[in-house]
Scaffold this active site. Structure first.
Site: not given
Ligand code: EPZ
Length: 425
Positions: A22-23, A117, A308
């Site tokens: 999916k991701n 969320c 995840d």
């Molecule tokens: C991706 O989300 C995945 N989604 C998530 O999968 C997964 O949990 C996550 O990566 C971590 O591995 C997709 O790939 C579509 P991040 P993403 O930006 O990209 C912080 C599932 O269940 N952050 O890597 O949105 C954030 O809050 C899902 O399939 C900032 O501070 O995650 C988190 O603590 C849910 N500022 C960390 O970084 C930003 O601009 C990692 O988030 C972006 C993120």
């Protein structure tokens, strides 16, 4: 809203095929906004999140069709609309992945800020900061981010945040940089296999990306990308969930379309728990036949243990012979499953981003509520072994990310049934 009714007990045995990721699929589908001509994607799973992105891409002028063999065919027909509205983004956060491609190809993007969320705050400040450094002007009006630039210019960008790298942030900046003028270097880039898959797709379309899979990605801008045929990688999170389903029931599963090299941290923790995981021909054989050992698990960015799978391994460790500790380093509030597992007899104590798990001999079936995708999977796992009947409500969460999980589990021996809301009342 459907529910799952699960009667716990049966050992899972047999073969299951892991679906495409999916991701990986979602950003690759968004990347077709950058391409001229047709793209054919194989292995894109049939999921609610994929359907939501198809709807958004169609609104943005992309024709999308599913062929009878399952391949997804995408082609940009019209480049006028650049707006991903709140209604779509709020339902599916990965919609923000259209931001980089729209900005790079069409010179503008209007994307609703996703908001909070169930698993935490999840800001997108790093995405916007990275795109600004490529020369975009960005402003926030009425909850939408407006980004604009005539032609992006390559830059050196540090994308690290308080919780490490960002997966979709790296994807957004990388996609925009493929058509920027000159060279972009992303430092502290996410190394996840899904980011590597996106880079491989973009390179097949004519992009010049190097270093993907490491924290330093270099992108030399090109003037045009052309659609291609591409096979998406298997879903490592679905594979991990099925490994844990096998382990929690003391079963024996043979998984095909499963890439162990993407899941070494998961394999390491499961082996420490006492699960046998072996490669045989093109399959991965997962088995366990004794009480599970307690372990410590800390979620980290790749190649660490993935957030995840945190909820699912918690369900498993509820039945281990002793005390385990789970620490969440990516989403410190991703613990909505703790209270629901507690309703099934799990002994869990949360302190900030850490949960102490005291293993119990058995869980007991109960009505429980799915709160997000992976928490729902954890409740299904617990239901597979709990004594009596478990009803997992609101399984639309699980349908967002697991392709026909009820059918797949039933085919390997689980007693699981989907019931529509009307049947429940
Ligand atoms: C991706 O989300 C995945 N989604 C998530 O999968 C997964 O949990 C996550 O990566 C971590 O591995 C997709 O790939 C579509 P991040 P993403 O930006 O990209 C912080 C599932 O269940 N952050 O890597 O949105 C954030 O809050 C899902 O399939 C900032 O501070 O995650 C988190 O603590 C849910 N500022 C960390 O970084 C930003 O601009 C990692 O988030 C972006 C993120």
């Amino acid at each position: 809203m459907d529910s799952f009714i699960i009667n716990g007990g049966p050992r899972l045995r047999g073969r299951a095929t892991i679906s495409g990721s999916k991701n990986a699929s979602l950003p690759i589908m968004a990347a077709t906004l950058l391409c001229e001509g047709q793209t054919v994607l194989r292995g894109v799973p049939e999921l609610a999140d994929v359907a939501a992105l198809i709807k958004l891409l169609q609104k943005l002028g992309v024709s999308v069709t599913r062929q009878p063999d399952g391949a997804l065919v995408l082609q940009v027909e019209d480049e006028m609309d650049c707006h991903a509205n709140y209604d779509l983004v709020r339902r599916m956060r990965a919609s923000v992945c259209v931001m980089g491609p729209l900005l790079g190809k069409r010179g503008k993007a209007q994307v609703a800020m996703p908001g909070g969320c169930a698993i935490g705050d999840r800001p997108i400040n790093l995405h916007i900061m990275g795109l600004r450094q490529l020369g975009a002007e960005a402003e926030l009006i009425g909850g939408d981010v407006y980004l604009r630039s005539k032609r992006l210019t390559g830059a050196e960008i540090f994308l690290g945040g308080p919780f490490g790298s960002t997966v979709t942030g790296t994807a957004n900046v990388m996609m925009a940089a493929t058509v920027a003028r000159g060279r972009t270097v992303i430092e502290a880039a996410a190394c996840e296999p899904e980011v590597v898959d996106l880079a491989n797709f973009l390179n097949k379309c004519g992009a010049r990306i190097e270093g993907h899979g490491t924290p330093r990605i270099t992108i030399d801008g090109v003037s045009q990308l052309k659609g291609c045929e591409y096979q998406v990688i298997p879903d490592r999170i679905e594979a991990g969930t099925f490994m844990m389903a096998s382990a929690i029931t003391n079963g024996e599963l043979r998984l095909s379309n499963c890439r162990l090299e993407h899941m070494l941290a998961v394999v390491d923790r499961l082996r420490a728990v006492g699960v046998n995981i072996e490669k045989e021909d093109n399959e991965v054989v997962v088995s366990s036949a004794r009480r599970l050992e307690p372990v410590e698990v800390t979620t980290q960015t790749y190649p660490g243990f993935p957030t995840d799978l945190q909820a699912q391994i918690m369900a498993l460790l509820c039945l281990a012979d002793g005390n385990s500790i789970i620490s969440e380093r990516i989403y410190p509030d991703r613990f909505l499953h703790v209270a629901e597992l507690g309703r099934m007899g799990a002994r869990l104590r949360r302190e900030g981003p850490t949960v102490m798990v005291e293993g119990v001999k058995r869980l007991t079936g109960a009505p429980v509520m799915a709160s997000d995708l992976r928490a729902s999977a954890a409740l299904v796992l617990a239901g597979l072994i709990a004594k009596g009947q478990t009803r997992v409500n609101r399984v639309y969460h699980i349908d967002r990310g697991y392709e026909r999980i009820d059918e797949k589990l039933a085919s390997i021996g689980a007693d699981i049934k989907r019931v529509p809301q009307s049947d429940e009342e």
